[in-house]
Design an enzyme around this catalytic site. Structure first.
Site, PDB file in Angstrom:
ATOM      1  N   HIS A  27     -12.669 -41.999 -15.261  1.00 23.65           N
ATOM      2  CA  HIS A  27     -11.290 -42.252 -14.857  1.00 23.65           C
ATOM      3  C   HIS A  27     -11.141 -43.767 -14.675  1.00 23.65           C
ATOM      4  O   HIS A  27     -12.102 -44.440 -14.296  1.00 23.65           O
ATOM      5  CB  HIS A  27     -11.071 -41.537 -13.516  1.00 23.65           C
ATOM      6  N   ASP A  54     -18.562 -40.120  -8.571  1.00 25.86           N
ATOM      7  CA  ASP A  54     -17.149 -39.838  -8.312  1.00 25.86           C
ATOM      8  C   ASP A  54     -16.981 -38.318  -8.296  1.00 25.86           C
ATOM      9  O   ASP A  54     -17.032 -37.666  -9.336  1.00 25.86           O
ATOM     10  CB  ASP A  54     -16.317 -40.493  -9.428  1.00 25.86           C
ATOM     11  N   GLN A  57     -13.325 -34.567  -8.863  1.00 24.02           N
ATOM     12  CA  GLN A  57     -13.055 -33.319  -9.567  1.00 24.02           C
ATOM     13  C   GLN A  57     -14.158 -32.285  -9.382  1.00 24.02           C
ATOM     14  O   GLN A  57     -14.087 -31.212  -9.967  1.00 24.02           O
ATOM     15  CB  GLN A  57     -12.853 -33.590 -11.070  1.00 24.02           C
ATOM     16  N   LYS A 102      -6.976 -33.285  -3.653  1.00 22.77           N
ATOM     17  CA  LYS A 102      -7.327 -32.424  -4.778  1.00 22.77           C
ATOM     18  C   LYS A 102      -8.085 -31.183  -4.317  1.00 22.77           C
ATOM     19  O   LYS A 102      -8.522 -30.375  -5.123  1.00 22.77           O
ATOM     20  CB  LYS A 102      -8.173 -33.207  -5.791  1.00 22.77           C
ATOM     21  N   CYS A 104      -5.335 -41.145 -17.251  1.00 14.55           N
ATOM     22  CA  CYS A 104      -6.052 -42.320 -16.732  1.00 14.55           C
ATOM     23  C   CYS A 104      -7.457 -42.414 -17.310  1.00 14.55           C
ATOM     24  O   CYS A 104      -8.395 -42.846 -16.629  1.00 14.55           O
ATOM     25  CB  CYS A 104      -6.112 -42.316 -15.205  1.00 14.55           C
TER      26      CYS A 104
END
Lengths: 140, 403
Positions: B118, B197, B200, B223, B361
């Site tokens: 991202h 990261d 997700q 999220k 993104c």
């Protein structure tokens, strides 16, 4: 015809669809498909309108005191919107273009395309068309 | 097993109708909807618990502080960390920037990211490299969305200080073998730090940062059923003292004079100013909500949805799905051949279906596939097979309209 008269014509054209959004979008897609191709030499980086998820190319020239627009987009719904904008604003005087309010977009039920999201470029497109008209009139 | 009906009742927004159709919300990768317990926790906070924290001696302030620190404990346990390793941030982007601005890597260092990152996990490192004569290197990917991890060893040099990469790709849903990558990187040089990261991954699967052995782990609350503006940065305990603060202010100090300031140790040193207390409280509530369902059950339910969607999409000849990887979280990116994702997304919305369209993104990833963008459907615990069927029908109508 004046800008206002063309807008009214489009509004009555779309009226027959009533609440039938599928019919409306089918019509918009057809308009997009029948939009004359932009001259390949005008498909330049400079002519791309920034701020759209789809790419829109707009070329503007002044002829006999009227602005002639040609445009293209890689998204067909956007291209349909482009076709409508060209029908309303092309071959009009720069001063008329600059002050056009374009209320027809709301009246034909496509106002969602005027929302300030980054995803769609109708607002950027209108701004660019007006800006081009003003620039062209000042050059001459 | 997941009782979809019961779960859906807990999310008030799912009763909403869009364009005269019941909302089918498949944009969970962008943000999830919030359950009533999370909404209630915010209302309760302002109705009964609000006070500034870590400052007052009065009862309400003490209770608010306890609530805030209890939330830190809940969030820490959720990813198998210690509460002293949890810094609350505004979100994933904020956490990555905090590390990029706070690291003390020497000038000329090299940082490795992956092709599928991202922008939030590229730009802070790109900026760091620009400012510090550093070099950004990229782990390439294969067409199925898997990383070419065999390239890892050749990318690492004596100047490599950090590997920053996604646990799960936001665009493709591919789950990266982060544990293996960390092992291999540290086997070459144990000083190489790894930032994962998890924006997700945490919403979809159990995460154990200890087992993973990452140095930094970042994710966003919004999220994973929590309020926007809540986020987490996990920092391995022994690394706290190597990090500089990128902002300072109230709540970070032991003592201040015009000559010298002494800062506190640990997470509070990085939480300058009054934090987003309500969002943190909501985040802890969201963790408890997920725990109450069982994170493994959530994964299993979402996996069924993914398989069903993949199977149904494969029956539509005009549809091209990206990254046919076997190990994926509940995210599908696709295009309708010859059609722009913007058109597909616009018409799906008219049928009441919320998907994301565009580059997500991840422009370098789009360049890799040679496309402008995709349509992305991403699922959450409240989605159902029936909704996927509605989506597939709408997609077929959309394709017909566009042709």
């Amino acid at each position: 015809m004046s800008i206002k008269e063309i807008e009214d014509e489009i509004v009555s054209e779309f009226e027959i669809f009533g609440e039938d959004w599928e019919g409306k979008y089918e019509h918009l897609i057809d308009l997009g498909k029948s939009l004359p191709m932009i001259d390949e030499k005008n498909r330049t980086e400079e002519n791309i309108i920034k701020g759209c998820q789809s790419r829109v190319w707009l070329n503007s020239v002044l002829k006999d005191g009227k602005v002639i627009y040609t445009a293209d987009s890689d998204a067909i719904i956007t291209k349909g919107m482009v076709a409508l904008m060209i029908r309303v604003l092309s071959k009009q005087a720069p001063t008329e273009i600059a002050k056009a309010e374009l209320g027809f977009i709301n009246k034909i039920g496509l106002k969602e395309h005027l929302s300030p999201t980054r995803a769609n470029g109708l607002v950027s497109m209108i701004n660019r068309m007006k800006l081009d008209a003003i620039k062209l009139s000042q050059k001459n | 097993m997941i009782d979809s009906k019961h779960i859906r009742e807990q999310f008030p927004i799912l009763k909403k109708w869009i364009n005269n159709k019941p909302l089918v919300y498949f944009d969970n990768g962008a943000t999830t909807q919030k359950p009533q317990v999370v909404i209630d926790s915010i209302v309760k906070y302002y109705s009964e618990q609000n006070a500034n924290i870590h400052r007052g001696v009065h009862t309400l302030s003490r209770e608010a502080t306890e609530l805030f620190e209890r939330s830190r404990q809940t969030v820490a346990s959720f990813i198998s960390a210690k509460s002293s390793e949890i810094i609350f941030t505004a979100g994933t982007t904020d956490g990555i920037n905090l590390i990029a601005n706070g690291s003390n890597f020497p000038k000329g260092s090299e940082i490795i990211v992956s092709q599928m990152e991202h922008h939030s996990n590229i730009l802070p490192w790109q900026l760091w490299c620009e400012r510090n004569e550093g070099k950004l290197k990229v782990i390439p990917i294969n067409k199925d969305g898997s990383l070419q991890i065999e390239k890892l060893e050749s990318l690492i040099t004596t100047k490599t200080v950090l590997i920053a990469m996604a646990h799960v790709s936001n665009t493709l849903g591919v789950i990266n073998p982060v544990k293996e990558i960390i092992q291999r990187a540290k086997a070459i040089n144990s000083k190489i730090l790894v930032l994962i990261d998890g924006a997700q991954s945490v919403p979809h699967m159990s995460v154990d940062v200890k087992d993973m052995n990452c140095d930094f782990f970042v994710f966003s609350g919004h999220k994973m059923y929590a309020p926007t503006g809540s986020g987490v940065l996990f920092v391995k305990e022994n690394l706290f003292n190597t990090l500089k603060q990128s902002k300072t202010g109230g709540g970070t100090i032991k003592s201040v004079s015009f000559e010298k300031t002494e800062y506190v140790d640990g997470p509070l040193r990085f939480e300058a100013g009054t934090p987003n207390i309500e969002a943190v409280v909501g985040l802890a509530q969201a963790c408890e909500f997920m725990n109450s369902l069982g994170v493994k059950n959530i994964s299993a339910h979402e996996h069924l949805l993914l398989e069903h969607a993949q199977k149904e999409l494969s029956t539509i000849s005009e549809v091209e799905v990206y990254a046919n990887h076997s190990n994926k979280a509940a995210v599908i990116s696709f295009n309708v051949k010859g059609q722009h994702p913007f058109d597909v997304g616009t018409l799906l919305d008219k049928y009441g279906i919320a998907v994301r369209t565009g580059h997500h993104c991840t422009q370098p990833l789009m360049s890799y596939y040679g496309i402008q963008g995709t349509v992305r459907a991403s699922f959450a615990i409240y989605n159902t097979k029936e909704e996927i069927d509605i989506f597939i029908e709408a997609l077929k109508k959309t394709i017909k309209l566009l042709n």
